[in-house]
Design a protein around this motif. Structure first.
Motif, PDB file in Angstrom:
ATOM      1  N   GLU A 141      -1.175   7.648   0.733  1.00  0.00           N
ATOM      2  CA  GLU A 141       0.321   7.203   0.847  1.00  0.00           C
ATOM      3  C   GLU A 141       0.338   5.870   0.469  1.00  0.00           C
ATOM      4  O   GLU A 141      -0.124   4.659   0.846  1.00  0.00           O
ATOM      5  N   ILE A 142       1.015   5.095  -0.789  1.00  0.00           N
ATOM      6  CA  ILE A 142       1.433   4.068  -0.481  1.00  0.00           C
ATOM      7  C   ILE A 142       1.510   3.060   0.575  1.00  0.00           C
ATOM      8  O   ILE A 142       0.879   1.703   0.023  1.00  0.00           O
ATOM      9  N   ASN A 143       2.373   2.873   1.636  1.00  0.00           N
ATOM     10  CA  ASN A 143       3.218   2.264   2.483  1.00  0.00           C
ATOM     11  C   ASN A 143       1.728   1.828   2.958  1.00  0.00           C
ATOM     12  O   ASN A 143       1.302   1.357   3.467  1.00  0.00           O
TER      13      ASN A 143
ATOM     14  N   ALA B 154      16.110  -6.828   1.923  1.00  0.00           N
ATOM     15  CA  ALA B 154      15.423  -5.457   1.371  1.00  0.00           C
ATOM     16  C   ALA B 154      15.630  -4.972   2.458  1.00  0.00           C
ATOM     17  O   ALA B 154      15.290  -3.699   3.190  1.00  0.00           O
ATOM     18  N   THR B 155      15.031  -5.751   3.240  1.00  0.00           N
ATOM     19  CA  THR B 155      14.256  -5.521   5.145  1.00  0.00           C
ATOM     20  C   THR B 155      15.628  -5.088   6.001  1.00  0.00           C
ATOM     21  O   THR B 155      15.037  -4.143   6.172  1.00  0.00           O
ATOM     22  N   ILE B 177      10.859  -1.069   2.866  1.00  0.00           N
ATOM     23  CA  ILE B 177       9.850  -0.992   3.341  1.00  0.00           C
ATOM     24  C   ILE B 177       8.606  -1.281   3.292  1.00  0.00           C
ATOM     25  O   ILE B 177       7.833  -2.010   4.265  1.00  0.00           O
ATOM     26  N   THR B 178       7.888  -1.126   1.406  1.00  0.00           N
ATOM     27  CA  THR B 178       6.341  -2.118   1.340  1.00  0.00           C
ATOM     28  C   THR B 178       6.919  -3.313   2.039  1.00  0.00           C
ATOM     29  O   THR B 178       5.323  -3.551   2.432  1.00  0.00           O
ATOM     30  N   ALA B 183       3.911  -7.123   6.348  1.00  0.00           N
ATOM     31  CA  ALA B 183       4.283  -7.811   7.347  1.00  0.00           C
ATOM     32  C   ALA B 183       3.249  -6.682   8.696  1.00  0.00           C
ATOM     33  O   ALA B 183       2.875  -7.741   9.370  1.00  0.00           O
ATOM     34  N   PHE B 184       3.801  -6.084   8.841  1.00  0.00           N
ATOM     35  CA  PHE B 184       2.995  -4.922  10.009  1.00  0.00           C
ATOM     36  C   PHE B 184       1.164  -5.204  10.038  1.00  0.00           C
ATOM     37  O   PHE B 184       0.690  -5.416  10.090  1.00  0.00           O
TER      38      PHE B 184
END
Lengths: 263, 214
Positions: A141-143, B154-155, B177-178, B183-184
């Motif tokens: 998935e994209i994430n 957004a975060t 979340i993108t 970042a993660f």
């Protein structure tokens, strides 16, 4: 009384520190520094409670001959040997400091026991991180795909000669995916999905050369951009959230709404 | 001779910890327990040498007047902390705990305000248009600023759980979340690099310092 006095102590110490922030004059001006020193002293003594708990837990294991008790004994002995060695350095060695460069404690214990144990323990995590990454980074998935790409780009972009290796890494991965898409397409009967798989395979093969060139020329810059823009933005958002949460929690403790520490 | 002995000790502990890659075994367990025990003693000594001794004992030795005698308060609270060992008066240790909690809370408010919240918010107030040396340079710098502002907002919205993430809030939190995932991923890459560099260090020690192969 057993609850009211601790609550009052918490309120006064916390409130005075906040007041000191807004009144930078004597006696409040130096209050933050003074209280900080006191905090370090008192919290230093909490270490004794922790050590007592650790040693007592392991001593009970030894006393009751529980499973793995010899290791518990090794733990207790290593604690006392290290502690006595440090004390010896403080009392008998000329520097009276076990952390001085010439102290035997730093020269032998720190460099030959502590550093190898700590560094190897953390190095071991490299293998477990790799296996965790295998599970987490499946580009389904994209994430997770974003996670995979940013990690790969940062890793390759920040190592020496990473940009030289990156086109080959991208080429091999693209080739594997293209082969996978062609095999999937060959198994399907004519239809939209079959042509989509073929198109994706062709697209991946066509992208190898231009993307490889791009990575070769700009990979360190791409890695820097990831670190300085999207990574910074998300980190900043998280930090602002953490600060707001921390301040709210601290205020709850100071005014006595949060009392779990008294249990 | 001494250095040879200590090199062998270091190699033994390094190999013992690495043996966990095969499976949990007595060598690993032994090294792990030695690590816990010696680390605890190490940090006690560090705390004494760098914090408690200079601030408490050193304070009594070198400070004068009120600054010296006021140190009786932290000394008293430190003794109270140890009353936890004496059952009938163990409740007195709460006073010391209350003091450390109050201090941590007070420092939390001031420290988080000064060190995190204000500087981070201040740094997010960026112009959406940045003049550059050329059109593309200006465009690049402006887009970067817009991305930083949007990403930060957004975060923050992603962590807003008081309303269901639907509609506009849902769109913003999905953008959040993108950014978080990127970042993660970047942080993960950094962590892996740090761990691998430690591993290279240990391998270098084994091959170079211990076996003298390179």
């Amino acid at each position: 009384m057993k609850r009211e006095i601790p609550l009052a102590i918490t309120f006064i110490s916390g409130f005075l520190l906040i007041v000191a922030l807004f009144i930078p004059h004597k006696p409040f001006g130096t209050l933050q520094e003074t209280f900080n020193d006191w905090y370090i002293i008192v919290s230093g003594f909490t270490m004794i409670l922790g050590i007592d708990s650790l040693l007592l837990h392991n001593w009970n294991k030894v006393k009751r001959r529980k499973s793995d008790w010899p290791y518990a004994l090794a733990l207790i002995m290593s604690f006392f040997l290290t502690f006595l060695w440090g004390l010896y350095s403080i009392v008998y060695e000329p520097t009276h400091n076990p952390f001085a460069p010439t102290a035997s404690f730093l020269k032998y214990f720190y460099k030959s026991i502590f550093v190898p144990l700590q560094a190897t323990m953390f190095a071991l995590l490299a293998f477990f991180i790799a296996s965790a990454a295998y599970r987490a980074f499946r580009a389904r998935e994209i994430n997770s795909t974003l996670l995979l790409f940013s990690a790969a780009l940062v890793m390759l972009g920040r190592v020496p000669e990473g940009e030289q290796a990156a086109p080959y890494v991208f080429g091999i991965i693209s080739l594997l995916f293209a082969v996978y898409f062609f095999i999937e397409a060959s198994l399907l009967t004519a239809g939209f999905l079959k042509y989509l798989y073929i198109a994706l395979g062709v697209l991946l093969l066509a992208a190898i050369y231009p993307v490889g060139k791009l990575l070769l020329a700009y990979l360190p810059k791409i890695a820097d951009w990831i670190m300085n823009i999207p990574q910074l933005a998300a980190k900043r958002g998280i930090l602002i959230g953490v600060a707001l949460g921390g301040i709210a929690m601290s205020l709850r403790i100071i005014v006595g709404i949060e009392r779990t520490y008294l249990k | 001779m001494t250095s040879v002995f200590w090199t062998w000790v270091a190699a033994f502990f390094t190999l013992s910890i690495l043996s966990f890659l095969y499976k949990d075994n007595p060598f690993y367990k032994f090294a792990e327990h030695i690590y816990v025990g010696s680390s605890a003693a190490f940090y006690v000594l560090q705390l004494w040498v760098f914090d408690v001794y200079p601030k408490l004992v050193g304070g009594f030795q070198y400070k004068v007047g009120i600054e010296k005698w006021i140190l009786i308060i932290p000394a008293f609270l430190s003794v109270l902390m140890l009353t936890r060992f004496i059952k009938p008066i163990s409740w007195l240790s709460r006073w010391a705990i209350a003091f450390t909690v109050g201090m941590a809370a007070g420092l939390g408010v001031t420290g988080l305000l000064q060190g995190f919240l204000v500087p981070q918010v201040k740094a997010t107030f960026l112009p959406f248009y940045v003049p550059g040396t050329s059109f593309w340079n200006s465009f690049y710098l402006s887009v970067n600023n817009i991305l930083i502002v949007l990403g930060t907002v957004a975060t923050i919205f992603y962590f807003y759980f008081s309303r269901e993430h639907k509609g506009a809030l849902g769109t913003i939190s999905r953008a959040g979340i993108t950014f978080i995932m990127i970042a993660f991923g970047a942080s993960f890459g950094y962590t892996v690099m740090a761990r691998v560099s430690l591993l290279i260090g240990r391998m270098y020690f084994l091959i170079h310092d211990w076996l003298h192969l390179a």
